[in-house]
Write an enzyme that holds these catalytic residues in place. Structure first.
Site, mmCIF file in Angstrom:
data_model
loop_
_atom_site.group_PDB
_atom_site.id
_atom_site.type_symbol
_atom_site.label_atom_id
_atom_site.label_comp_id
_atom_site.label_asym_id
_atom_site.label_seq_id
_atom_site.Cartn_x
_atom_site.Cartn_y
_atom_site.Cartn_z
ATOM 1 C CG ASP A 125 -40.576 -22.142 5.210
ATOM 2 O OD1 ASP A 125 -39.307 -22.326 7.299
ATOM 3 O OD2 ASP A 125 -40.361 -22.923 4.544
ATOM 4 C CG ASP A 150 -34.880 -21.200 3.633
ATOM 5 O OD1 ASP A 150 -33.661 -21.133 3.289
ATOM 6 O OD2 ASP A 150 -34.448 -21.529 5.042
ATOM 7 N N GLY A 176 -35.899 -23.318 10.092
ATOM 8 C CA GLY A 176 -34.980 -24.225 10.270
ATOM 9 C C GLY A 176 -33.751 -24.072 9.437
ATOM 10 C CE LYS A 204 -39.941 -23.751 10.764
ATOM 11 N NZ LYS A 204 -39.710 -24.159 8.914
ATOM 12 C CG ASP A 250 -41.217 -25.007 1.739
ATOM 13 O OD1 ASP A 250 -41.043 -25.347 0.692
ATOM 14 O OD2 ASP A 250 -41.157 -24.850 2.325
#
Length: 280
Positions: free
Chosen positions: A79, A81, A169, A213, A236
């Site tokens: 991921d 962010d 995302g 994802k 996360d």
């Protein structure tokens, strides 16, 4: 099972005390702030006890099958962010509109799994309508920082021959720059619509949500000719859980409790390069 104990501030005494709880056949130091306990009398009860004690001591406790190493894997999927980077890009973009508190509140709820991700992203992006697109470059230049250990982790996995995927995302404006910067093999994210130099408040095409994802990890593994069991997936937030669920090793990084509870291992205190210690 082995147990890897590590923490950037962990003392030898703290590691030894936690190791005693595990009753290993032997322990092996892995540098100044890490220890591997081998051949444990593993049980879910023991795991819960050690993880609780380690968390209280500021130490990451990772249970891993003996003998596993980077060589067992072919892909690291991350991921973006709050995982590869320290910020939530959309929150920082919103700050340029004076709307960071409103957007950050929605982001946090979505990451905890309390809101549908696609719907929450649509709401947040709509608040950005009319913002000058130059704000994106400002966020990249002024606010985007790589998470601790990120560069070392990427260098090591690439040197070991693993492919890398950044799946987010967030937005392609940032993933593409990071892909080029770190020579990543794949990147996939949302496309912000820009007209006349301003954000329209809309995303072009489908939204990269939890399901997308997961499909992206599966698609890249298929392209590489490997099963998803040979993928390491790091994330996360709740929208990372589906792709983490198909991985051979899932890593919760500074993650929400719902993610920590379901991941193979959690790095709450160590940097992203803590993965290298776990698989040493």
């Amino acid at each position: 099972m082995n147990l890897v104990l590590q923490g950037p501030q962990a003392s030898t005494d703290t590691l030894a005390r936690l190791a005693q709880l595990a009753r290993p056949a032997r322990s092996l130091p892995l540098g100044a702030h890490a220890l591997r306990c081998e051949d444990l009398p593993y049980s879910p009860t023991l795991r819960a006890e050690i993880e609780q004690a380690a968390f209280a001591a500021g130490v990451d406790a990772s249970f891993i099958e003996a003998g596993r190493s980077l060589r067992d894997f072919g892909l690291v999927a991350m991921d973006m962010d709050s995982t590869l980077i320290t910020i939530e890009c959309i929150d920082e973009i919103a700050d340029m509109q004076g709307l960071k508190p409103q957007v950050a509140e929605i982001t946090e709820a979505a990451m905890r799994g309390e809101l549908d991700f696609a719907a929450s992203l649509t709401r947040r992006v709509a608040l950005l309508e009319g913002l000058d697109a130059s704000a994106l470059q400002r966020v990249y230049d002024e606010r985007l920082r790589i998470s601790p250990g990120g560069e070392a982790m990427l260098a090591a996995v690439q040197a070991a021959g693993l492919k890398t995927l950044l799946v987010s995302g967030g937005f392609t404006f940032f993933t593409e720059r990071l892909r080029e910067r770190f020579k990543l093999d794949y990147a996939h994210a949302n496309v912000l619509e820009v007209q006349d130099g301003k954000l329209t408040g809309r995303v072009i095409g489908g939204i990269v949500d939890a399901e997308e994802k997961k499909r992206t990890v599966q698609r890249v593994c298929a392209e590489l000719g490997i099963p998803t069991s040979r993928a390491i997936v790091m994330g996360d937030g709740a929208n990372d859980l589906q792709m983490m669920g198909v991985a051979g090793l899932s890593v919760a990084f500074r993650a929400k409790p719902v993610v920590r509870a379901q991941a193979s291992v959690a790095l709450n205190f160590s940097g992203l390069d803590g993965l290298l210690t776990i698989l040493a």
